[in-house]
Design a protein around this motif. Sequence first.
Motif, PDB file in Angstrom:
ATOM      1  N   UNK A  30       0.821  -1.209   0.000  1.00 51.92           N
ATOM      2  CA  UNK A  30       0.000   0.000   0.000  1.00 51.92           C
ATOM      3  C   UNK A  30       0.856   1.260   0.000  1.00 51.92           C
ATOM      4  N   UNK A  31       1.945   1.248   0.745  1.00 51.70           N
ATOM      5  CA  UNK A  31       2.840   2.413   0.762  1.00 51.70           C
ATOM      6  C   UNK A  31       3.383   2.713  -0.631  1.00 51.70           C
ATOM      7  N   UNK A  32       3.766   1.673  -1.347  1.00 53.30           N
ATOM      8  CA  UNK A  32       4.280   1.875  -2.700  1.00 53.30           C
ATOM      9  C   UNK A  32       3.190   2.418  -3.621  1.00 53.30           C
ATOM     10  N   UNK A  33       2.011   1.856  -3.525  1.00 57.88           N
ATOM     11  CA  UNK A  33       0.890   2.316  -4.336  1.00 57.88           C
ATOM     12  C   UNK A  33       0.632   3.798  -4.096  1.00 57.88           C
ATOM     13  N   UNK A  34       0.559   4.194  -2.826  1.00 56.42           N
ATOM     14  CA  UNK A  34       0.259   5.586  -2.473  1.00 56.42           C
ATOM     15  C   UNK A  34       1.381   6.522  -2.889  1.00 56.42           C
ATOM     16  N   UNK A  35       2.618   6.071  -2.758  1.00 54.83           N
ATOM     17  CA  UNK A  35       3.761   6.876  -3.189  1.00 54.83           C
ATOM     18  C   UNK A  35       3.687   7.153  -4.689  1.00 54.83           C
ATOM     19  N   UNK A  36       3.406   6.122  -5.465  1.00 53.59           N
ATOM     20  CA  UNK A  36       3.298   6.279  -6.925  1.00 53.59           C
ATOM     21  C   UNK A  36       2.117   7.179  -7.284  1.00 53.59           C
ATOM     22  N   UNK A  37       0.996   6.952  -6.624  1.00 49.83           N
ATOM     23  CA  UNK A  37      -0.225   7.714  -6.925  1.00 49.83           C
ATOM     24  C   UNK A  37      -0.010   9.215  -6.735  1.00 49.83           C
ATOM     25  N   UNK A  38       0.505   9.592  -5.569  1.00 47.44           N
ATOM     26  CA  UNK A  38       0.657  11.023  -5.290  1.00 47.44           C
ATOM     27  C   UNK A  38       1.823  11.640  -6.066  1.00 47.44           C
ATOM     28  N   UNK A  39       2.837  10.847  -6.370  1.00 42.78           N
ATOM     29  CA  UNK A  39       3.932  11.347  -7.207  1.00 42.78           C
ATOM     30  C   UNK A  39       3.410  11.665  -8.603  1.00 42.78           C
ATOM     31  N   UNK A  97       0.522  12.572  -9.422  1.00 45.94           N
ATOM     32  CA  UNK A  97      -0.365  13.738  -9.369  1.00 45.94           C
ATOM     33  C   UNK A  97       0.342  14.992  -8.856  1.00 45.94           C
ATOM     34  N   UNK A  98       1.625  14.860  -8.630  1.00 44.58           N
ATOM     35  CA  UNK A  98       2.467  15.983  -8.184  1.00 44.58           C
ATOM     36  C   UNK A  98       1.936  16.618  -6.895  1.00 44.58           C
ATOM     37  N   UNK A  99       1.347  15.781  -6.054  1.00 46.42           N
ATOM     38  CA  UNK A  99       0.960  16.208  -4.708  1.00 46.42           C
ATOM     39  C   UNK A  99       2.168  15.899  -3.828  1.00 46.42           C
TER      40      UNK A  99
END
Length: 226
Positions: free
Chosen positions: A110-119, A121-123
Amino acid sequence: MEITLQEILKNPEYLQKIEEIKKVAREHRVPEMPELPEAFDFLTAMAEEDDEKITALLPKLQDTREPRLLFLLGTVYMSGMYGAEKNEEKGLAFLTRAAESQNKEARKSAEEWLSIYYDNREDWEKALYWSRKGANDRIPFCLRTLGYYYLDGIGVARDTKKAKEWLTEAAKQGNGSACSLLMQQSMEESDINGAMKWARKGAGLNDPSCLSFLGMRSEEHTSELQ
């Protein structure tokens, strides 16, 4: 030995065992996880790619506390897989709960998923938060991303020393992109030996930039000998 969800979904022998376990689970509901039979049905449906069954089971699993199931539900809602209606808000909620759990497998995924997701989206605030969490769990992508943030000063003050530390750890974990960044930084510092070291390591991991760099260096060396 712990059996991962990935192994369950790939191994037919486990699926046969699941049918036996589901029967017992229905006869003896577990207080800590009353949705256990439906969870096994969900795994079976995923393995069989039965979109209709998955869609029917999703409402019954909304209150689950099982970390690996939380992660799977998160990915289903984030991507709209298996006929489920895409719902990023709901998907992020499930992934966040999985990332905050004590289950190492679910947490790291989950941490990897969230890291990729927000990266993507440039959040940067949230990307930095989850990349740091993932880096502390030694996830290669998160290690590389955190190193890159420090190298370019994205969301943090630029710090070449910290960048190199995180990137070096990512490279040790087999991240070719980290090798490429270390190679480029070595060139900026006029450290040819360092650049060659990281290029060779990155090339061994099939990183395109490192392979290209070594190819150009080889051509330059050949030209010098002619």
